[in-house]
Design a protein around this motif. Structure first.
Motif, mmCIF file in Angstrom:
data_model
loop_
_atom_site.group_PDB
_atom_site.id
_atom_site.type_symbol
_atom_site.label_atom_id
_atom_site.label_comp_id
_atom_site.label_asym_id
_atom_site.label_seq_id
_atom_site.Cartn_x
_atom_site.Cartn_y
_atom_site.Cartn_z
ATOM 1 N N PHE A 276 8.870 10.851 6.064
ATOM 2 C CA PHE A 276 9.577 12.121 6.000
ATOM 3 C C PHE A 276 8.678 13.148 5.321
ATOM 4 N N GLU A 277 9.124 14.396 5.338
ATOM 5 C CA GLU A 277 8.290 15.518 4.899
ATOM 6 C C GLU A 277 9.086 16.445 3.989
ATOM 7 N N LEU A 278 8.444 16.896 2.929
ATOM 8 C CA LEU A 278 8.954 18.000 2.122
ATOM 9 C C LEU A 278 8.023 19.183 2.351
ATOM 10 N N LEU A 279 8.557 20.238 2.937
ATOM 11 C CA LEU A 279 7.770 21.417 3.313
ATOM 12 C C LEU A 279 8.205 22.584 2.422
ATOM 13 N N VAL A 280 7.263 23.102 1.660
ATOM 14 C CA VAL A 280 7.589 24.081 0.628
ATOM 15 C C VAL A 280 7.272 25.492 1.095
ATOM 16 N N GLY A 281 8.238 26.387 0.921
ATOM 17 C CA GLY A 281 8.045 27.786 1.268
ATOM 18 C C GLY A 281 7.532 28.582 0.088
ATOM 19 N N ALA A 282 6.586 29.474 0.356
ATOM 20 C CA ALA A 282 6.010 30.315 -0.696
ATOM 21 C C ALA A 282 6.496 31.750 -0.588
ATOM 22 N N ARG A 283 7.508 31.954 0.237
ATOM 23 C CA ARG A 283 8.085 33.277 0.426
ATOM 24 C C ARG A 283 9.599 33.111 0.488
ATOM 25 N N LEU B 209 13.434 30.600 -2.781
ATOM 26 C CA LEU B 209 12.348 29.910 -2.090
ATOM 27 C C LEU B 209 12.871 28.609 -1.488
ATOM 28 N N PRO B 210 12.505 28.291 -0.264
ATOM 29 C CA PRO B 210 13.027 27.082 0.364
ATOM 30 C C PRO B 210 12.127 25.861 0.181
ATOM 31 N N VAL B 211 12.760 24.704 0.099
ATOM 32 C CA VAL B 211 12.091 23.414 0.278
ATOM 33 C C VAL B 211 12.834 22.714 1.406
ATOM 34 N N MET B 212 12.128 22.471 2.501
ATOM 35 C CA MET B 212 12.747 21.824 3.651
ATOM 36 C C MET B 212 12.496 20.328 3.595
ATOM 37 N N VAL B 213 13.576 19.565 3.612
ATOM 38 C CA VAL B 213 13.493 18.103 3.646
ATOM 39 C C VAL B 213 13.644 17.708 5.104
ATOM 40 N N ASN B 214 12.544 17.366 5.752
ATOM 41 C CA ASN B 214 12.529 17.064 7.182
ATOM 42 C C ASN B 214 12.510 15.556 7.384
ATOM 43 N N LEU B 215 13.523 15.054 8.056
ATOM 44 C CA LEU B 215 13.772 13.622 8.162
ATOM 45 C C LEU B 215 13.258 13.054 9.482
ATOM 46 N N THR C 220 5.480 11.456 2.835
ATOM 47 C CA THR C 220 5.650 10.142 2.230
ATOM 48 C C THR C 220 6.645 9.357 3.078
ATOM 49 N N SER C 221 7.100 8.226 2.581
ATOM 50 C CA SER C 221 7.957 7.359 3.385
ATOM 51 C C SER C 221 9.127 6.839 2.562
ATOM 52 N N ALA C 222 10.205 6.500 3.265
ATOM 53 C CA ALA C 222 11.333 5.821 2.650
ATOM 54 C C ALA C 222 10.938 4.379 2.330
ATOM 55 N N PRO C 223 11.684 3.696 1.473
ATOM 56 C CA PRO C 223 11.366 2.292 1.166
ATOM 57 C C PRO C 223 11.298 1.403 2.397
ATOM 58 N N THR C 224 12.027 1.766 3.456
ATOM 59 C CA THR C 224 11.996 0.987 4.692
ATOM 60 C C THR C 224 10.872 1.398 5.636
ATOM 61 N N GLY C 225 10.037 2.366 5.221
ATOM 62 C CA GLY C 225 8.830 2.707 5.965
ATOM 63 C C GLY C 225 8.897 3.951 6.814
ATOM 64 N N GLU C 226 10.076 4.527 7.019
ATOM 65 C CA GLU C 226 10.171 5.707 7.869
ATOM 66 C C GLU C 226 9.594 6.928 7.147
#
Length: 522
Positions: free
Chosen positions: A352-359, A374-380, A344-350
């Motif tokens: 980003f990614e939320l990558l979910v770990g299943a292990r 379990l990890p959730v990676m917030v990749n900017l 998805t994107s920030a309000p300014t259009g950039e």
């Protein structure tokens, strides 16, 4: 320039001279060697500093097991461990300064980082291609890249279509049905995000399965799929355990490389030298060879042969990892430990990614993270620019790596927005089916910009999606040819002027395919 070989240094037999010498056997170097050696009249040498297994059976277990990234831990024998400084702005003084150090691990064997990564294989976006075209020309357009993207893959889910390939060397599949993935997708859909079933389609955003090059639990690295089947060619030679320490430039032309193996030096000549050592080692090698910012080189006693902005525009994705405690131990994923993502994107259009770990994270990366978390990676996004500079003219001394994260208010605003989205999703009613607790910021932090900035700065890291350290447009042209130096090309992600919006594993292969196409045309 110091560290020249002794008079006893030996040269390759001129009668068996190589048309092309490729430095670095990672994803891009392995693909390039395989493609260029398809021409039996072209003699190709590939040099790799780490081990060079010749069959899948010789590959270490940590390389074959696509359900973990066990070889990505600092200090592992199959990786180079660098130290990088993560940069933030000191709000009190208005100046940029090192915030803390961070371990940066890159693959050290045939296959490079593509042999030890998470098996994520998403194509670049049309917006990425537009930026690359502006720097390198039409060869990098969506239209010209599509045939190469199709040729590299065998899509298990979609087969041969106008968009996907069905007979390429790299198998690509999408995992589904894992309970963590199902709960996360339900959470995203309930929050109004779109479904995105094919993340290798050219447009759109939303939540869906991650295309991965992991099948039957095996990481099908580009080296395994491209290079190993080509090793029986008489015109292709692969040497492991060889560290290149300098490019030899005479009269404005690259004529060979200086290399070391088992404490002896060797001068290897070639008609054309191609650097595919990765976005950290390639700029270091250029600078050691006198190709880089003239003032920086002179400060280390290195004669400048080409004054180019090498290492000055590092582009990468920052990352923040949140942890979740599952209600019950989830089943092991069949493929990559990161099967699902929201884009998805920030309000300014950039983007980003939320990558979910299943292990659990401590199983994905042994020794890291709380047990069963379990990890959730917030990749900017890669909005800031870092740098790679020499610390010494000694090739054994690693370069200084600086990441320019959170340096501007725009960067901090994007990070705050992404963390707030992640916290809402993992605390939703839909996700509560599998998660009972998490370490995301509490309500007080989430509603206080300054406090949230400090929390993010304490956790910020890098995805090690390094690009743009020797970019086309300023250091090389769109065919990878280094400006001002004949006979020298770059063919790895250091060539890309910006990191792609999503992970660069597929983009690294695309770089090699694009440069191979350009070299075959000459």
């Amino acid at each position: 320039m110091s560290h020249d070989p002794s008079p006893a240094a030996r040269s390759s037999d001129a009668r068996r001279g190589f048309d092309i010498v490729i430095v670095g056997g990672g994803s891009a170097g392995a693909v390039l060697a395989a493609r260029l050696s398809e021409d039996p009249a072209r003699r190709v040498l590939l040099l790799e500093a780490g081990p060079a297994p010749r069959t899948q059976a010789e590959m270490p277990d940590a390389v074959l097991d696509g359900t973990t990234v066990a070889a990505s831990v600092p200090g592992h024998a199959l990786g180079w461990t660098y130290r990088g400084s993560l940069l933030t702005r000191d709000a009190a003084h208005g100046m940029r300064m090192p915030q803390r150090e961070y371990d940066v691990v890159r693959g050290r064997l045939i296959g490079g980082s593509g042999a030890i990564n998470g098996g994520y294989f998403i194509r670049p976006r049309p917006t990425d291609h537009a930026e690359w075209v502006a720097a390198g020309g039409d060869a990098w357009s969506t239209e010209n890249a599509l045939p190469l993207l199709r040729a590299m893959e065998s899509d298990v889910d979609y087969g041969e279509t106008a968009l996907h390939g069905g007979s390429g060397p790299i198998p690509v599949r999408r995992a589904d049905g894992h309970p963590v993935s199902q709960a996360f997708e339900a959470s995203c859909l309930a929050a109004g995000f779109a479904s995105d079933p094919d993340k290798n389609a050219p447009g759109g955003s939303g939540v869906g399965p991650v295309p991965q090059n992991v099948t039957d639990g095996v990481r099908r690295s580009p080296a395994m799929q491209y290079l190993l089947p080509a090793l029986n060619r008489e015109n292709l030679e692969v040497r492991g355990g060889v560290t290149v320490t300098r490019i030899i430039v005479r009269g404005g032309r690259a004529v060979g490389v200086q290399a070391s193996a088992r404490r002896s030096f060797e001068v290897i000549t070639g008609g054309e030298i191609v650097l595919a050592a990765g976005a950290i080692a390639t700029p270091q090698l250029l600078q050691l060879s006198g190709i880089g910012p003239a003032d920086d080189l002179r400060a280390h006693g290195i004669r400048c042969v080409a004054d180019l902005p090498v290492g000055e525009a590092l582009s990468d994705h920052a990352s923040i990892t949140l942890s979740m405690i599952a209600r019950t131990a989830p089943p092991a994923p069949e493929g990559s430990p990161f099967p699902t993502a929201l884009h998805t994107s920030a309000p300014t259009g950039e983007p980003f990614e939320l990558l979910v770990g299943a292990r659990p994270l401590d199983e994905i990366v042994p020794g890291i993270g709380a047990p069963s978390a379990l990890p959730v990676m917030v990749n900017l996004p890669s909005t800031g620019r870092g740098s790679i500079t020499l610390q010494s003219d000694d090739p054994a001394v690693p370069p200084l790596i600086r990441y320019d994260y959170l340096a501007e208010e725009r960067d901090r605003a994007i990070a705050r927005h992404a963390v707030r989205i992640a916290a809402d999703l993992i605390r939703s009613r839909e996700f509560a089916v599998v998660v009972e607790n998490d370490d995301a910021p509490d309500t007080r932090l989430l509603t206080d910009d300054g406090a949230l900035d400090a929390w993010i700065a304490s956790r910020i890291g890098t995805t090690v999606h390094t690009c743009a350290t020797a970019p086309m447009g300023t250091v090389a042209d769109g065919a990878g040819r280094v400006l001002g130096i004949d006979g020298l090309r770059i063919a790895d992600t250091s060539l890309l002027p910006t990191a792609p919006a999503r992970g660069p594993a597929a983009s690294a292969v695309l770089v090699a395919e694009t440069i191979a196409r350009a070299m075959r045309a000459t």
